[in-house]
Design a protein around this motif. Structure first.
Motif, mmCIF file in Angstrom:
data_model
loop_
_atom_site.group_PDB
_atom_site.id
_atom_site.type_symbol
_atom_site.label_atom_id
_atom_site.label_comp_id
_atom_site.label_asym_id
_atom_site.label_seq_id
_atom_site.Cartn_x
_atom_site.Cartn_y
_atom_site.Cartn_z
ATOM 1 N N SER A 1 0.821 -1.202 0.000
ATOM 2 C CA SER A 1 0.000 0.000 0.000
ATOM 3 C C SER A 1 0.858 1.256 0.000
ATOM 4 C CB SER A 1 -0.951 -0.029 1.171
ATOM 5 O OG SER A 1 -0.218 -0.215 2.332
ATOM 6 N N SER A 2 0.415 2.349 0.560
ATOM 7 C CA SER A 2 1.084 3.613 0.305
ATOM 8 C C SER A 2 1.044 4.611 1.451
ATOM 9 C CB SER A 2 0.407 4.260 -0.876
ATOM 10 O OG SER A 2 -0.879 4.572 -0.498
ATOM 11 N N SER A 3 1.582 5.805 1.234
ATOM 12 C CA SER A 3 1.583 6.825 2.285
ATOM 13 C C SER A 3 1.876 8.212 1.753
ATOM 14 C CB SER A 3 2.644 6.460 3.313
ATOM 15 O OG SER A 3 3.151 7.564 3.947
ATOM 16 N N LYS A 4 1.862 9.182 2.652
ATOM 17 C CA LYS A 4 2.180 10.559 2.250
ATOM 18 C C LYS A 4 3.686 10.738 2.228
ATOM 19 C CE LYS A 4 -1.698 13.371 3.427
ATOM 20 N NZ LYS A 4 -2.435 12.698 4.487
ATOM 21 N N ASN A 5 4.111 11.680 1.410
ATOM 22 C CA ASN A 5 5.527 12.023 1.371
ATOM 23 C C ASN A 5 5.919 12.723 2.667
ATOM 24 O OD1 ASN A 5 8.084 12.707 0.302
ATOM 25 N ND2 ASN A 5 7.265 14.743 0.008
ATOM 26 N N GLY A 6 7.193 12.571 3.032
ATOM 27 C CA GLY A 6 7.649 13.266 4.227
ATOM 28 C C GLY A 6 8.359 12.319 5.154
ATOM 29 N N GLY A 7 8.876 12.805 6.264
ATOM 30 C CA GLY A 7 9.609 11.983 7.210
ATOM 31 C C GLY A 7 8.706 10.970 7.876
ATOM 32 N N SER B 1 17.225 -7.288 15.414
ATOM 33 C CA SER B 1 18.247 -7.309 16.451
ATOM 34 C C SER B 1 18.800 -5.908 16.696
ATOM 35 C CB SER B 1 19.356 -8.265 16.040
ATOM 36 O OG SER B 1 19.732 -8.007 14.708
ATOM 37 N N LYS B 2 18.963 -5.110 15.636
ATOM 38 C CA LYS B 2 19.474 -3.748 15.802
ATOM 39 C C LYS B 2 18.511 -2.796 15.107
ATOM 40 C CE LYS B 2 23.512 -0.865 14.829
ATOM 41 N NZ LYS B 2 23.260 0.125 13.812
ATOM 42 N N ALA B 3 18.283 -1.631 15.692
ATOM 43 C CA ALA B 3 17.379 -0.659 15.071
ATOM 44 C C ALA B 3 18.148 0.105 13.996
ATOM 45 C CB ALA B 3 16.814 0.280 16.120
ATOM 46 N N TYR B 4 18.265 -0.484 12.836
ATOM 47 C CA TYR B 4 18.982 0.174 11.749
ATOM 48 C C TYR B 4 18.244 1.430 11.326
ATOM 49 C CZ TYR B 4 21.766 -4.084 11.133
ATOM 50 O OH TYR B 4 22.608 -5.134 11.318
ATOM 51 N N LYS B 5 19.049 2.429 10.968
ATOM 52 C CA LYS B 5 18.481 3.693 10.449
ATOM 53 C C LYS B 5 18.501 3.641 8.929
ATOM 54 C CE LYS B 5 19.993 7.815 11.684
ATOM 55 N NZ LYS B 5 21.030 8.805 12.093
ATOM 56 N N LEU B 6 17.317 3.657 8.316
ATOM 57 C CA LEU B 6 17.232 3.649 6.854
ATOM 58 C C LEU B 6 16.713 4.997 6.374
ATOM 59 C CD1 LEU B 6 15.402 0.207 6.322
ATOM 60 C CD2 LEU B 6 17.850 0.618 6.659
ATOM 61 N N ALA B 7 17.118 5.384 5.169
ATOM 62 C CA ALA B 7 16.587 6.612 4.560
ATOM 63 C C ALA B 7 16.131 6.275 3.145
ATOM 64 C CB ALA B 7 17.656 7.683 4.517
ATOM 65 N N PHE B 8 14.964 6.762 2.795
ATOM 66 C CA PHE B 8 14.424 6.565 1.439
ATOM 67 C C PHE B 8 14.391 7.911 0.736
ATOM 68 C CE2 PHE B 8 10.191 6.071 -1.018
ATOM 69 C CZ PHE B 8 10.849 5.716 -2.183
ATOM 70 N N ILE B 9 15.023 7.983 -0.427
ATOM 71 C CA ILE B 9 14.984 9.218 -1.237
ATOM 72 C C ILE B 9 14.218 8.908 -2.517
ATOM 73 C CG2 ILE B 9 16.335 11.004 -2.378
ATOM 74 C CD1 ILE B 9 18.589 10.434 -0.384
ATOM 75 N N GLN B 10 13.053 9.527 -2.636
ATOM 76 C CA GLN B 10 12.181 9.292 -3.793
ATOM 77 C C GLN B 10 12.733 9.973 -5.047
ATOM 78 O OE1 GLN B 10 9.140 11.391 -1.672
ATOM 79 N NE2 GLN B 10 7.842 9.594 -1.521
ATOM 80 N N GLY B 11 12.251 9.535 -6.209
ATOM 81 C CA GLY B 11 12.587 10.236 -7.448
ATOM 82 C C GLY B 11 11.979 11.628 -7.463
ATOM 83 N N THR C 1 14.236 1.961 11.575
ATOM 84 C CA THR C 1 13.519 3.222 11.377
ATOM 85 C C THR C 1 13.778 3.704 9.949
ATOM 86 O OG1 THR C 1 15.375 4.564 12.121
ATOM 87 C CG2 THR C 1 13.771 3.884 13.805
ATOM 88 N N VAL C 2 12.848 4.485 9.421
ATOM 89 C CA VAL C 2 13.044 4.981 8.050
ATOM 90 C C VAL C 2 12.525 6.404 7.923
ATOM 91 C CG1 VAL C 2 10.928 3.789 7.304
ATOM 92 C CG2 VAL C 2 12.565 4.523 5.593
ATOM 93 N N THR C 3 13.307 7.230 7.254
ATOM 94 C CA THR C 3 12.858 8.574 6.898
ATOM 95 C C THR C 3 12.677 8.622 5.387
ATOM 96 O OG1 THR C 3 15.101 9.376 6.608
ATOM 97 C CG2 THR C 3 14.125 9.661 8.803
ATOM 98 N N THR C 4 11.789 9.497 4.920
ATOM 99 C CA THR C 4 11.523 9.596 3.476
ATOM 100 C C THR C 4 11.590 11.047 3.032
ATOM 101 O OG1 THR C 4 10.105 7.653 3.516
ATOM 102 C CG2 THR C 4 9.796 9.163 1.675
ATOM 103 N N GLN C 5 12.291 11.268 1.929
ATOM 104 C CA GLN C 5 12.352 12.622 1.362
ATOM 105 C C GLN C 5 12.346 12.555 -0.154
ATOM 106 O OE1 GLN C 5 15.310 15.371 3.228
ATOM 107 N NE2 GLN C 5 15.809 13.531 4.379
ATOM 108 N N GLY C 6 11.847 13.615 -0.776
ATOM 109 C CA GLY C 6 11.889 13.690 -2.232
ATOM 110 C C GLY C 6 11.845 15.149 -2.666
#
Ligand code: T6T
Length: 329
Positions: free
Chosen positions: A23-29, A37-47, A71-76
């Protein structure tokens, strides 16, 4: 791991293998956590921000990150433009995530900025679009874009079997995905002597430009029988151009992507078929590959995800509804 699901195929159109969507979501953090086991920090950069394709991908990423305890942050950026994406990438690199999932906006211009992420020890996963040299990434995940372009031509053949002139409405040269779609369509059209391929014109991801390309093309060649629009915004604009010219009944449009506007155009009969990608799956696969790399496990360098063809006939089926992109998660 890739998840496969049922096929979505227009009654009169070819069958193609595909992978499952999310499914989907709004843009933004955003952030999420779950049981890894570890809370990896992920970042997603949209086109680009505000695009239902990347919003749907974001939802897959967030859901999978949550499962993995990451955790994941999202930016575009506001435009599909490497000069706008580069500073976003640089600020994400400065925030020191463990991994970056990125859809590079240009095969060449984003090569060096993405290499900087790798040089900082950040794992890179390419989602959707790729680079001239994708070896900078632990994995590159994308639809079968060339196959999708060919499928679009096959769809036009079914819709306009007598043959005639066909036009491509592309985005901009240098985008791996849409370039591959345009070429897949062009190669198939040129190989069929019943059709005359008029070439591809670029909309710069601007629906208004796509509409004016279609209006001008129809003035020059009023006997065009089919148009392939190779992404969401070019399809929206192409549909507008056809409506403005009052040519809904004579020109068949096949568009890549299945955002809410494209589905509406299908419902109202301006567009006859959509090639729906699996952005949620690309996102899920992307998180899985990033986490494998972070855990020191082997990754899959190239993952090809599938697509489905949506027409008015299967739009309201369970599969058709699942394949449509969403405006929010
Ligand atoms: O078609 C998708 C994506 O696959 C492409 O790389 C860029 O355009 C979209 O985001 C749709 O707007």
């Amino acid at each position: 791991m890739k998840r496969r699901t049922a096929m979505v195929v227009g009654s009169a159109l070819v069958a193609l293998t595909m992978t499952a969507a999310c499914s989907s979501s709004k843009n933004g953090g955003s952030s999420s956590s779950g049981g890894g086991s570890k809370a990896y920090k992920l970042a997603f950069i949209q086109g680009v921000a505000g695009d239902a394709f990347y919003i749907t991908m974001q939802c897959g990423i967030q859901a999978e990150a949550k499962t993995e305890g990451a955790t994941v942050t999202t930016q575009g950026a506001q435009k599909f433009d490497p000069t706008l994406q580069t500073p976003i990438l640089q600020s994400v690199i400065a925030s020191k995530p463990d991994a970056i999932l990125i859809a590079p906006t240009d095969v060449s211009a984003m090569q060096q900025p993405i290499a900087q992420a790798k040089a900082q020890g950040i794992k890179v996963v390419l989602v959707d679009t790729t680079l001239k040299d994708p070896s900078v990434a632990v994995s590159a995940i994308a639809s079968d874009n060339s196959g999708g372009g060919k499928a679009a031509f096959d769809a036009i053949k079914k819709l306009a079997p007598a043959g005639g002139k066909v036009l491509g409405v592309g985005v901009q040269p240098g985008i791996s995905t849409t370039d591959a779609r345009d070429k897949g369509f062009a190669d198939a059209a040129k190989a069929d002597s019943k059709y005359q391929y008029l070439g591809v014109q670029y909309s710069q991801n601007d629906p208004a430009k796509a509409a004016s390309i279609v209006s001008a093309a129809l003035q020059k060649d009023p006997d065009i029988v089919g148009i392939f629009a190779s992404n969401l915004f070019s399809a929206t604009g192409a549909a507008t151009g056809i409506r403005q010219a009052g040519k809904q009944n004579s020109v068949k449009i096949v568009g890549f992507d299945a955002g809410p506007d494209q589905v509406k155009a299908l419902q109202d009969g301006t567009v006859q078929a959509l090639i729906a990608q699996q952005p949620g799956t690309i996102g899920i696969d992307g998180v899985q590959q990033a986490i494998k790399a972070l855990k020191g496990e082997p990754t899959t360098p190239t993952i090809k995800t599938g697509f489905s063809i949506i027409t008015k006939d299967n739009l309201n089926s369970a599969e058709g509804k699942a394949a449509a992109y969403k405006a929010s998660c």
